[in-house]
Motif scaffolding. Structure first.
Motif, PDB file in Angstrom:
ATOM      1  N   PHE A 160       0.825  -1.206   0.000  1.00 26.25           N
ATOM      2  CA  PHE A 160       0.000   0.000   0.000  1.00 26.25           C
ATOM      3  C   PHE A 160       0.862   1.261   0.000  1.00 26.25           C
ATOM      4  O   PHE A 160       0.501   2.260  -0.608  1.00 26.25           O
ATOM      5  CB  PHE A 160      -0.931   0.029   1.220  1.00 26.25           C
ATOM      6  N   LYS A 176       3.407   1.877  -1.508  1.00 27.85           N
ATOM      7  CA  LYS A 176       3.960   2.210  -2.836  1.00 27.85           C
ATOM      8  C   LYS A 176       2.987   3.058  -3.643  1.00 27.85           C
ATOM      9  O   LYS A 176       3.353   3.618  -4.670  1.00 27.85           O
ATOM     10  CB  LYS A 176       4.280   0.922  -3.597  1.00 27.85           C
ATOM     11  N   LEU A 177       1.738   3.147  -3.197  1.00 26.77           N
ATOM     12  CA  LEU A 177       0.746   3.963  -3.910  1.00 26.77           C
ATOM     13  C   LEU A 177       1.125   5.440  -3.795  1.00 26.77           C
ATOM     14  O   LEU A 177       1.743   5.846  -2.816  1.00 26.77           O
ATOM     15  CB  LEU A 177      -0.644   3.740  -3.300  1.00 26.77           C
ATOM     16  N   PRO A 178       0.762   6.249  -4.793  1.00 33.67           N
ATOM     17  CA  PRO A 178       1.170   7.662  -4.764  1.00 33.67           C
ATOM     18  C   PRO A 178       0.537   8.410  -3.597  1.00 33.67           C
ATOM     19  O   PRO A 178      -0.654   8.273  -3.342  1.00 33.67           O
ATOM     20  CB  PRO A 178       0.651   8.196  -6.105  1.00 33.67           C
ATOM     21  N   GLY A 179       1.359   9.161  -2.868  1.00 31.73           N
ATOM     22  CA  GLY A 179       0.865   9.983  -1.766  1.00 31.73           C
ATOM     23  C   GLY A 179       0.596   9.214  -0.494  1.00 31.73           C
ATOM     24  O   GLY A 179       0.085   9.773   0.470  1.00 31.73           O
ATOM     25  N   ILE A 180       0.934   7.929  -0.463  1.00 32.38           N
ATOM     26  CA  ILE A 180       0.661   7.100   0.716  1.00 32.38           C
ATOM     27  C   ILE A 180       1.972   6.750   1.405  1.00 32.38           C
ATOM     28  O   ILE A 180       2.812   6.058   0.830  1.00 32.38           O
ATOM     29  CB  ILE A 180      -0.096   5.814   0.311  1.00 32.38           C
TER      30      ILE A 180
END
Lengths: 194, 194
Positions: free
Chosen positions: B11, B13-17
């Motif tokens: 998770f 690796k998701l953008p903005g996380i």
């Protein structure tokens, strides 16, 4: 509505994720390696099968009892937390070498959460059976946390156990989850007797 | 590392996380209804099967061609965007009733993105075959966006088509006091007669 928009709606139900963030996440999955999306799908699908609650402390674990409860070298001190997610946060601070107990909530009568909804009974059993010498209340410094701390302190009065609470360091009204390591460390060292 | 921590890493690796947000998300999945996690797993797993790229405009779609390209009532104007995710943003503004074309990036030599990497050839074919009367460049007002706009404008010089670009200037509701020098400069150069 297509598959993309449906997934955006599902993602936007996650805590702290709005519609724009959810959309970015879904597009990231679409734009990226299909294997990454596949892996995520599998792991989310397996999550509830792989992770269970420890029958002793109530934290999330792959084995029951959890590795912490199974470790007999742990100090006879119990750190009481609100939620299972608080356990790894405290573990990572390396400030505490005792055991944990998850209450599963905080007393909040307006939200319908009463003392009977919390795992207080099992805590009392553990204090007796495990020969616990101290109970540290690591509850958020909020009205609900204060109320719950007071309640736990009172039910422990007949027991031969010191009851303390995390103190200096945690900003009032804040959340344990967002405390940095040093703040957490201070609050352990400065814990006060109740 | 257990199933919980592995999913946190995926998770995050998701953008903005970040790691903390990822952890909150995984605990939310664990704490909540297992059916919600199951639904998310299925939908992520199906994403790449369900969603494909439109063979005409390059946007994400369940059908090929996409509903927008299949709609013959659309104006003979093409709005050129950088990424597929820009299409729904412009659609939702209801400001534009024409067609779309996804370039798939912006020219950025330092990052190894050259004009040949963009879907410019298919754009030229569409301008000719669909009798397009205007190409609106909806590219970000950045160095890469400016470079790409200039390039597309030049390759379209031999075509009977107007080339325009979205106005750059003060955001609505914004304050002159907080506008940066470049934005202010653009808003002067693009000033409109009243």
């Amino acid at each position: 509505m297509n598959a993309l928009d449906r997934l955006v709606i599902l993602f936007s139900k996650l805590p702290g994720i709005g519609k724009k963030s959810a959309r970015r996440m879904v597009y990231y999955l679409l734009d990226g390696d299909p294997q990454y999306a596949q892996l995520m799908a599998e792991q989310i699908g397996d999550l509830h099968r792989a992770i269970t609650r420890c029958g002793i402390c109530g934290s999330f674990t792959e084995e029951n009892p959890c590795p912490i409860c199974a470790d007999t070298s742990r100090d006879a001190i119990i750190c009481v937390v609100e939620r299972a997610q608080d356990v790894p946060i405290i573990e990572e601070s390396r400030e505490f070498r005792g055991r944990f107990h998850v209450l599963g909530g905080l007393i909040a009568p307006l939200e319908g959460i009463n003392p009977g909804d919390l795992r207080v009974g099992p805590l009392l059993n553990r204090v007796r059976q495990e020969g616990i010498r101290e109970v540290i209340l690591a509850l958020n410094p909020t009205v609900e946390g204060d109320t719950t701390a007071l309640y736990v302190q009172q039910v422990l009065k007949g027991y031969e156990v010191a009851v303390t609470r995390l103190a200096s360091g945690l900003p009032v009204g804040g959340d344990l989850e967002y405390a940095d390591r040093l703040t957490l460390s201070r609050s352990f060292r400065g814990r006060t007797a109740l």
